[in-house]
Design an enzyme around this catalytic site. Structure first.
Site, PDB file in Angstrom:
ATOM      1  N   ASP A  34       0.818  -1.221   0.000  1.00 51.84           N
ATOM      2  CA  ASP A  34       0.000   0.000   0.000  1.00 51.84           C
ATOM      3  C   ASP A  34       0.848   1.266   0.000  1.00 51.84           C
ATOM      4  OD1 ASP A  34      -2.994  -0.957   1.912  1.00 51.84           O
ATOM      5  OD2 ASP A  34      -2.214  -1.447  -0.103  1.00 51.84           O
ATOM      6  N   TYR A  37       2.145   2.113  -3.392  1.00 54.24           N
ATOM      7  CA  TYR A  37       1.081   2.649  -4.254  1.00 54.24           C
ATOM      8  C   TYR A  37       0.777   4.104  -3.846  1.00 54.24           C
ATOM      9  CZ  TYR A  37      -3.542   3.191  -6.375  1.00 54.24           C
ATOM     10  OH  TYR A  37      -4.616   3.653  -7.119  1.00 54.24           O
ATOM     11  N   ASP A  38       0.612   4.311  -2.540  1.00 53.46           N
ATOM     12  CA  ASP A  38       0.262   5.661  -2.064  1.00 53.46           C
ATOM     13  C   ASP A  38       1.326   6.686  -2.436  1.00 53.46           C
ATOM     14  OD1 ASP A  38      -1.331   4.528   1.049  1.00 53.46           O
ATOM     15  OD2 ASP A  38      -1.989   4.563  -1.060  1.00 53.46           O
ATOM     16  N   GLU A 113      -7.761  49.270 -15.085  1.00 55.14           N
ATOM     17  CA  GLU A 113      -7.731  48.292 -13.985  1.00 55.14           C
ATOM     18  C   GLU A 113      -6.538  47.355 -14.170  1.00 55.14           C
ATOM     19  OE1 GLU A 113     -11.633  46.356 -13.595  1.00 55.14           O
ATOM     20  OE2 GLU A 113     -12.484  48.038 -14.709  1.00 55.14           O
ATOM     21  N   LYS A 115      -4.507  44.066 -14.652  1.00 53.59           N
ATOM     22  CA  LYS A 115      -4.867  42.771 -15.252  1.00 53.59           C
ATOM     23  C   LYS A 115      -4.244  41.667 -14.392  1.00 53.59           C
ATOM     24  CE  LYS A 115      -5.126  40.353 -19.701  1.00 53.59           C
ATOM     25  NZ  LYS A 115      -4.578  39.058 -19.252  1.00 53.59           N
ATOM     26  N   ARG A 136     -13.909  29.815 -16.592  1.00 54.21           N
ATOM     27  CA  ARG A 136     -14.224  30.391 -17.905  1.00 54.21           C
ATOM     28  C   ARG A 136     -14.355  29.287 -18.946  1.00 54.21           C
ATOM     29  NH1 ARG A 136     -11.590  31.691 -22.467  1.00 54.21           N
ATOM     30  NH2 ARG A 136     -12.159  33.606 -23.587  1.00 54.21           N
TER      31      ARG A 136
HETATM   32  N1  LIG Z   1     -10.487  38.451 -20.380  1.00 56.43           N
HETATM   33  C1  LIG Z   1     -11.050  39.513 -19.805  1.00 56.43           C
HETATM   34  O1  LIG Z   1     -12.052  40.026 -20.227  1.00 56.43           O
HETATM   35  C2  LIG Z   1     -10.411  40.069 -18.582  1.00 56.43           C
HETATM   36  C3  LIG Z   1      -9.362  39.543 -17.888  1.00 56.43           C
HETATM   37  C4  LIG Z   1      -9.007  40.312 -16.751  1.00 56.43           C
HETATM   38  C5  LIG Z   1      -7.990  40.061 -15.796  1.00 56.43           C
HETATM   39  N2  LIG Z   1      -7.168  38.970 -15.909  1.00 56.43           N
HETATM   40  N3  LIG Z   1      -7.792  40.892 -14.757  1.00 56.43           N
HETATM   41  C6  LIG Z   1      -8.564  42.004 -14.599  1.00 56.43           C
HETATM   42  C7  LIG Z   1      -9.570  42.304 -15.513  1.00 56.43           C
HETATM   43  C8  LIG Z   1     -10.399  43.520 -15.307  1.00 56.43           C
HETATM   44  N4  LIG Z   1     -10.172  44.273 -14.240  1.00 56.43           N
HETATM   45  O2  LIG Z   1     -11.274  43.783 -16.132  1.00 56.43           O
HETATM   46  C9  LIG Z   1      -9.792  41.438 -16.587  1.00 56.43           C
HETATM   47  S1  LIG Z   1     -10.978  41.517 -17.839  1.00 56.43           S
END
Ligand SMILES: NC(=O)c1cc2c(N)ncc(C(N)=O)c2s1
Length: 318
Positions: A34, A37-38, A113, A115, A136
């Site tokens: 065992d 395997y683990d 904003e 990302k 997503r």
């Molecule tokens: N693929 C997308 O539409 C977005 C992707 C991202 C991301 N990775 N981080 C921030 C924003 C944001 N503040 O809108 C968005 S919008």
């Protein structure tokens, strides 16, 4: 270990584990201790977490008691989770503005904003209660990760108002959590994650949501998919409304009156990047006014009223 080495080791482990499992489950004649395997199973789970792209639905880690686990059920998004067009320099941003000015006469206000470098998620509330969380996926069909997102502290189980709406944002692992997690994995002989984004993705793909709870994931919400009960006229008002409802938004945002002002913001955060508690890979620039957004519209796969400025790849640390 690079991706190819990981793939080779994963194939080797799957072969060994499948043989052991078959002997154990089907002919009731264990061919390995065992703990052997683990150990191999634990190594495979670690590798698949560190390299989420190598996970296959027929892998033994996706099975529970001999048959392929349901894994995550599929969710068809009410509206597609779109991608973003990219900009790589000031000229691209000026072209972006040029395209918009052909469609909108009055002066344009932008919302900038950060990302966030994580995993896009959709979060649904009904009468203020968190009822569904999804990845997503391919933009149209995602995976139901409700149980896992319930373990993410910054996603409230209940909004401050009994609203029905879908909110979208990014689930990420703070840099400090990423460093600590990799230290723990190193110590326990597991493969380390290449970056916080993979660590977040690997954690959210866990079938065992208790694991998610240990990973200190967080979120920044940045869009309302269907405004439902929300009465807001701009991205700025929308984000402020999300704050009031108890959702986590990123407060480094800024309304800019021109592309020059956007460019100053972009340069500032390109310098600030190493001092942030989380990874970003660029700046998202959106037309602020929702009526303007509707007038500008969408291409097949992305809004025309937004663009992602991508930071140049970081110089490899010397
Ligand atoms: N693929 C997308 O539409 C977005 C992707 C991202 C991301 N990775 N981080 C921030 C924003 C944001 N503040 O809108 C968005 S919008």
């Amino acid at each position: 270990m690079d991706q190819e080495q990981a793939q080779n080791r994963i194939s080797e482990l799957r072969q060994q584990l499948n043989e052991m499992a078959q002997a154990y489950y089907e002919s009731d004649q264990p061919i390995a201790e065992d703990h052997i395997y683990d150990g191999l199973y634990h190594e495979l789970v670690g590798l698949e977490e560190a390299y989420p792209d190598l996970v296959t639905s027929d892998s033994i880690t996706q099975k529970v008691g001999g048959q392929v686990a349901a894994g995550f059920t599929k969710i068809i998004h009410d509206s597609p989770m779109l991608s973003l067009g990219n900009a790589f320099n000031l000229e691209d941003l000026q072209s972006f503005e040029g395209r918009i000015k052909k469609l909108i006469d009055e002066p344009i206000e932008y919302m900038c904003e950060l990302k966030i470098d994580g995993l896009a998620v959709s979060v649904k509330y009904e009468n203020g209660q968190f009822v569904q969380g999804a990845t997503r996926g391919d933009g149209k069909v995602g995976e139901d990760i409700t149980a896992n997102l319930k373990m993410v502290e910054s996603i409230p189980a209940k909004l401050n108002e009994p609203l029905t709406m879908e909110v979208r944002g990014e689930c990420y692992m703070p840099k400090s959590s990423f460093v600590r997690l990799n230290e723990e994995r190193e110590e326990s002989g597991q493969a380390v994650f290449a970056n916080p984004r993979n660590a977040a993705a690997g954690s959210l793909r866990q079938l065992d949501s208790a694991v998610v709870g240990e990973r200190q994931l967080s979120t920044f919400m940045y869009a309302v998919a269907n405004q439902g009960d929300l009465d807001v006229a701009s991205q700025e008002q929308g984000l402020n409304a999300l704050d009031e409802l108890g959702l986590a938004t990123n407060h480094e945002r800024k309304v800019c009156q021109s592309i020059d002002e956007v460019w100053e913001y972009v340069q500032h955060f390109q310098d600030e990047r190493p001092n942030l508690a989380y990874e970003i890979d660029g700046i998202v620039i959106k037309v602020n006014n929702f009526e303007d957004q509707e007038a500008i519209g969408y291409t097949v796969k992305a809004p025309r009223w937004a663009i992602a400025y991508k930071f140049p790849a970081e110089e490899a640390e010397t």
